[in-house]
Design a protein around this motif. Structure first.
Motif, short mmCIF file in Angstrom:
data_model
loop_
_atom_site.label_atom_id
_atom_site.label_comp_id
_atom_site.label_asym_id
_atom_site.label_seq_id
_atom_site.Cartn_x
_atom_site.Cartn_y
_atom_site.Cartn_z
N LYS A 21 -30.58 4.60 -43.92
CA LYS A 21 -29.53 4.94 -45.08
C LYS A 21 -28.88 3.46 -45.48
O LYS A 21 -28.99 3.18 -46.70
N LEU A 22 -28.36 2.74 -44.42
CA LEU A 22 -27.95 1.41 -44.60
C LEU A 22 -28.76 0.43 -45.24
O LEU A 22 -28.42 -0.35 -45.82
N SER A 23 -30.10 0.61 -44.50
CA SER A 23 -31.06 -0.26 -44.82
C SER A 23 -31.37 -0.23 -46.58
O SER A 23 -31.60 -1.50 -47.21
N ARG A 24 -31.58 0.86 -46.91
CA ARG A 24 -31.81 1.21 -48.25
C ARG A 24 -30.79 0.45 -49.26
O ARG A 24 -30.78 -0.20 -50.14
N LYS A 25 -29.40 0.72 -48.89
CA LYS A 25 -28.14 0.30 -49.36
C LYS A 25 -28.46 -1.28 -49.52
O LYS A 25 -28.07 -2.00 -50.59
N ALA A 26 -28.56 -1.69 -48.32
CA ALA A 26 -28.46 -3.31 -48.24
C ALA A 26 -29.64 -4.02 -49.03
O ALA A 26 -29.39 -4.83 -49.59
N LYS A 28 -31.12 -2.71 -51.76
CA LYS A 28 -30.92 -2.84 -53.25
C LYS A 28 -29.88 -3.86 -53.43
O LYS A 28 -30.16 -4.63 -54.41
N ILE A 29 -28.88 -4.16 -52.57
CA ILE A 29 -27.99 -5.09 -52.81
C ILE A 29 -28.69 -6.50 -52.82
O ILE A 29 -28.57 -7.45 -53.62
N GLN A 32 -30.83 -6.98 -55.96
CA GLN A 32 -29.85 -7.07 -57.16
C GLN A 32 -29.42 -8.56 -57.19
O GLN A 32 -29.25 -9.16 -58.42
N ASP A 89 -20.46 -8.99 -52.12
CA ASP A 89 -20.55 -7.63 -52.84
C ASP A 89 -19.70 -6.76 -52.19
O ASP A 89 -19.79 -6.57 -50.93
N ASN A 91 -19.94 -3.68 -52.44
CA ASN A 91 -20.51 -2.56 -51.91
C ASN A 91 -21.14 -2.63 -50.57
O ASN A 91 -21.63 -1.58 -50.04
N LEU A 92 -21.24 -3.76 -49.96
CA LEU A 92 -21.97 -4.13 -48.76
C LEU A 92 -20.75 -4.15 -47.58
O LEU A 92 -19.97 -5.12 -47.48
#
Length: 117
Positions: A21-26, A28-29, A32, A89, A91-92
């Motif tokens: 879950k953390l990796s998917r978010k990271a 994407k950041i 981006q 960022d 969000n991170l």
């Protein structure tokens, strides 16, 4: 020539889903903000060596495995620009206390490509 950041870390086997879950978010950041590629992998065919290996490198404990991750950039300059954006960022959240792994045993580095296909 391409530039790569590599990351190695220990992960308790019971925390792999939280890490995903953390990796998917990271990922994407990173993407981006301009990374060319971002990959997170978990040990599958990683032998224990006689002198050194991935497990010894992170001082693996019982019930842990190893993650190998990397991000790819156009150049060192591009990486520095992307990382500046990533690290600022909002969000991170990179609080080591909230990570699903022991951040003290994580290591990373930047690498200049010497052969590319």
């Amino acid at each position: 020539m391409t530039y790569v950041d590599g990351f190695i870390l220990p992960i308790p086997e019971g925390n792999i889903d939280a890490y995903k879950k953390l990796s998917r978010k990271a990922g994407k950041i990173w993407m981006q903000h301009g990374a060319l590629a971002y990959m997170e992998t978990v040990a599958d065919d990683v032998p224990e060596g006689k002198t050194t290996d991935f497990y010894r490198a992170v001082k693996r404990k019982e019930g842990e495995t190893v993650v190998f991750a990397y991000a790819v950039y156009k150049s060192r300059k591009h990486r520095d620009q992307v990382m500046k954006k990533v690290m600022s960022d909002p969000n991170l959240k990179m609080d080591p206390a909230g990570m699903p792994f022991d951040a003290k045993r994580m290591f990373w580095g930047g690498f200049k490509a010497i052969v590319e296909y």
